[in-house]
Design a protein around this motif. Sequence first.
Motif, PDB file in Angstrom:
ATOM      1  N   LEU A 401      21.916  13.783  31.200  1.00 53.05           N
ATOM      2  CA  LEU A 401      23.032  13.743  31.750  1.00 53.05           C
ATOM      3  C   LEU A 401      23.495  12.152  31.688  1.00 53.05           C
ATOM      4  O   LEU A 401      22.554  11.283  31.721  1.00 53.05           O
ATOM      5  CB  LEU A 401      23.273  14.213  32.897  1.00 53.05           C
ATOM      6  CG  LEU A 401      22.995  15.745  33.162  1.00 53.05           C
ATOM      7  CD1 LEU A 401      23.051  16.213  34.784  1.00 53.05           C
ATOM      8  CD2 LEU A 401      24.016  16.417  32.229  1.00 53.05           C
ATOM      9  N   LEU A 402      24.616  11.628  32.127  1.00 57.18           N
ATOM     10  CA  LEU A 402      25.058  10.404  32.113  1.00 57.18           C
ATOM     11  C   LEU A 402      26.220  10.158  33.179  1.00 57.18           C
ATOM     12  O   LEU A 402      27.123  10.989  33.416  1.00 57.18           O
ATOM     13  CB  LEU A 402      25.651   9.935  30.998  1.00 57.18           C
ATOM     14  CG  LEU A 402      26.499   8.582  30.998  1.00 57.18           C
ATOM     15  CD1 LEU A 402      25.323   7.294  31.130  1.00 57.18           C
ATOM     16  CD2 LEU A 402      27.396   8.114  29.641  1.00 57.18           C
ATOM     17  N   GLY A 403      25.811   9.212  34.237  1.00 54.68           N
ATOM     18  CA  GLY A 403      26.700   8.630  35.090  1.00 54.68           C
ATOM     19  C   GLY A 403      26.940   7.369  34.937  1.00 54.68           C
ATOM     20  O   GLY A 403      25.816   6.675  34.805  1.00 54.68           O
ATOM     21  N   ALA A 404      28.168   6.880  34.817  1.00 54.09           N
ATOM     22  CA  ALA A 404      28.345   5.271  34.604  1.00 54.09           C
ATOM     23  C   ALA A 404      29.417   4.712  35.358  1.00 54.09           C
ATOM     24  O   ALA A 404      30.633   5.496  35.403  1.00 54.09           O
ATOM     25  CB  ALA A 404      28.490   4.907  33.237  1.00 54.09           C
ATOM     26  N   LEU A 405      29.326   3.597  35.754  1.00 54.76           N
ATOM     27  CA  LEU A 405      30.408   2.937  36.430  1.00 54.76           C
ATOM     28  C   LEU A 405      30.702   1.471  35.567  1.00 54.76           C
ATOM     29  O   LEU A 405      29.822   0.592  35.436  1.00 54.76           O
ATOM     30  CB  LEU A 405      30.401   2.575  37.894  1.00 54.76           C
ATOM     31  CG  LEU A 405      31.243   1.561  38.715  1.00 54.76           C
ATOM     32  CD1 LEU A 405      32.809   2.235  38.705  1.00 54.76           C
ATOM     33  CD2 LEU A 405      30.782   1.335  40.110  1.00 54.76           C
ATOM     34  N   ALA A 406      31.973   1.018  35.209  1.00 50.49           N
ATOM     35  CA  ALA A 406      32.473  -0.243  34.481  1.00 50.49           C
ATOM     36  C   ALA A 406      33.397  -0.670  35.232  1.00 50.49           C
ATOM     37  O   ALA A 406      34.475  -0.118  35.668  1.00 50.49           O
ATOM     38  CB  ALA A 406      32.719   0.190  32.960  1.00 50.49           C
ATOM     39  N   LEU A 407      33.085  -1.972  35.609  1.00 52.13           N
ATOM     40  CA  LEU A 407      34.322  -2.629  36.268  1.00 52.13           C
ATOM     41  C   LEU A 407      34.392  -4.114  35.245  1.00 52.13           C
ATOM     42  O   LEU A 407      33.557  -4.772  34.982  1.00 52.13           O
ATOM     43  CB  LEU A 407      33.774  -3.254  37.657  1.00 52.13           C
ATOM     44  CG  LEU A 407      33.440  -2.543  38.784  1.00 52.13           C
ATOM     45  CD1 LEU A 407      33.013  -2.815  40.050  1.00 52.13           C
ATOM     46  CD2 LEU A 407      34.795  -1.568  39.159  1.00 52.13           C
ATOM     47  N   ASP A 408      35.856  -4.151  34.946  1.00 46.06           N
ATOM     48  CA  ASP A 408      36.046  -5.332  34.028  1.00 46.06           C
ATOM     49  C   ASP A 408      37.398  -6.200  34.776  1.00 46.06           C
ATOM     50  O   ASP A 408      38.324  -5.675  34.703  1.00 46.06           O
ATOM     51  CB  ASP A 408      36.227  -4.956  32.583  1.00 46.06           C
ATOM     52  CG  ASP A 408      36.360  -5.966  31.459  1.00 46.06           C
ATOM     53  OD1 ASP A 408      36.455  -6.991  32.075  1.00 46.06           O
ATOM     54  OD2 ASP A 408      36.180  -5.404  30.418  1.00 46.06           O
ATOM     55  N   TYR A 409      36.746  -7.368  34.984  1.00 48.88           N
ATOM     56  CA  TYR A 409      37.768  -8.259  35.700  1.00 48.88           C
ATOM     57  C   TYR A 409      37.972  -9.590  34.753  1.00 48.88           C
ATOM     58  O   TYR A 409      38.386 -10.617  35.070  1.00 48.88           O
ATOM     59  CB  TYR A 409      37.398  -8.959  37.094  1.00 48.88           C
ATOM     60  CG  TYR A 409      37.730  -7.849  38.131  1.00 48.88           C
ATOM     61  CD1 TYR A 409      39.173  -7.627  38.808  1.00 48.88           C
ATOM     62  CD2 TYR A 409      36.684  -6.508  38.489  1.00 48.88           C
ATOM     63  CE1 TYR A 409      39.185  -6.514  39.937  1.00 48.88           C
ATOM     64  CE2 TYR A 409      37.054  -5.730  39.438  1.00 48.88           C
ATOM     65  CZ  TYR A 409      38.251  -5.941  39.925  1.00 48.88           C
ATOM     66  OH  TYR A 409      38.191  -4.600  41.046  1.00 48.88           O
ATOM     67  N   THR A 410      37.578  -9.240  33.426  1.00 49.45           N
ATOM     68  CA  THR A 410      37.684 -10.546  32.634  1.00 49.45           C
ATOM     69  C   THR A 410      39.188 -10.652  32.085  1.00 49.45           C
ATOM     70  O   THR A 410      39.925  -9.700  32.025  1.00 49.45           O
ATOM     71  CB  THR A 410      36.707 -10.373  31.471  1.00 49.45           C
ATOM     72  OG1 THR A 410      36.862  -9.096  30.739  1.00 49.45           O
ATOM     73  CG2 THR A 410      35.424 -10.655  31.925  1.00 49.45           C
TER      74      THR A 410
END
Length: 595
Positions: A401-410
């Motif tokens: 299973l996969l759980g992911a969080l991505a934040l991109d402020y570029t």
Amino acid sequence: MSGSRLFLATLAGLALLASSPALAAPQLRAQVRGELPAELRTRIETAIGASDRPVKNRFDARQRANAAAEEASAVLRSEGYYGSRVTPGVSDEGDGGAYITIVAGPLFRIAEPRIEWIEPEPAAELQALGRGELRLEPGQAGRAIDVVSAEARILSAIQKEGYADAFIGPREVIVDHADQTLRPTYRISAGSLVKLAALKVETTGGTRPDWLAALAPWGSGDLYTPGAVLDLEKRLVETGVYDQVSVSLAPPEEGDSDGLRPVVVTLTDRKPHRLEAGASYASSEGLGADMRWSHFNRFGYADTSAVFGRASTIDSRLGVEITLPHWRRLRQSLTGYAAVFNRETSAYDETGLELRADVERKRSDVAFLTAGAALEYTRTRERAAQPLVSVIERDQLIGSLLGALALDYTDDVLNPRTGWRVDVRGEPTVLTGGVTLSYFKASAQGSAYLPLDADRRTVIAGRVKAGSILGGTISGVPASRRFYAGGGGSVRGYVYQGIGPHLQDNTPRGGLSLVEVSGEVRRNLTPQWGIVAFVDAGAVGLSAEPDFVDLAVGVGLGVRYDLGFGPIRFDLAFPLDRRSDDPSYQIYVSIGQSF
């Protein structure tokens, strides 16, 4: 020259470039003379602009002075100095440079701002709303931007209340030099209330009307708001399958007696097929080539389906993929993936079949949540210590299973110059075959970008990555699922998978923990060309806790060429902790910055 000396030399070269007269900051096109408030002077100098081209002659200087005077006059009027005087001139001394002399005069101030409602006048509540949006106080500076902004605020506030046909009549602004005041009068028509009806689709594309209707963020009879119409347009643009998207309110004559009016949607499908190809090269990883054939809107859900292939020394695969945007809810996409693959690395060989489904939820323009599941059948050939080195073959069924969080402020995906990004992932995994084992693989990576000047010609970039496998053992976790370091996307200068524990025959063993750190100094020499000095470090440990005992460091320099959509990079890296199987340098070529 050793790698460390070359790295220090590169840093020194960057410092010299930054201070070189040829790359020095351009000079103002015309000098500004006169007593001015500091902020006003800055605005004028910004409007005049700079040039790195010296003045050719007095005629050239006169042209620069005249142009600067026009720019300065426009700034002064916009800031409320309507009685100012600007005089252009050319110096009789030195290089005969251009200048302007400014006498700002008095600051004109707001007096008696008014709204005149075009018949029929709206209800008293709406009139009060309009007056509240003026935000112009008698006595404040008569800046043009404040006068214009007040008009826009009033119109926007009225439209948000459902008055879609509101419009602005001719504005009257009296500039009185006698008392140095500015008297704005706004003429505005509110029109009638408008309610939203169903969509009216005007398109020859293959999009399903029922799917399109489900994207509308309103119900029949809801009051019109500009945001609702714009939101639907944005949702359609985000799918990426249309060349043109237009969403607008139907004209008044199409409304009914109850004020209901349809929303007109016009879609132009992009070309249904697209072929993409790419390539990369690393001296230790060999040449890689990718190809992707995409089909857009095949099923009428703004979907994208693709057949893709990759051939490389290390990882080759062939597969299919389909993405459904706005799946089951808005801003949520479903991606299905199936591929057969073959990996041949120094640590293991693996062939298999992978099936995967991911659901990505876009929480905002910069935040993404992903949940997924994967099933793989693999045949792995790897070496292990028994205590003598021996070859092990495994047939395995692996579920995860996969759980992911991505934040991109570029500011840019391929060439970030400011901001930061973070990606955190967790993968609970169960495998059977030979060994039955469950474990949890976690990793996190963050990078940040700091420009050192206003033009962002010099950028400091940093990256940190850490990972851990919890609940597993080094012998139980398949070699293909362990952590490795070394190579183009990791610690440059070392062979692929070359960092960390090795078996007696020098086969990379991999590990249960990983730490990587990278730093770069990026300098643009021209709009197209740039150079980079970098240092990478990484360590792989046999336990789940990070281990820095065998920390390996690589340094180097690179060249960047901007292709318009992103840079192509060429990196030359040197290992400072070289092993017997590490060459003295490594070369990497690919598109996009290293991180």
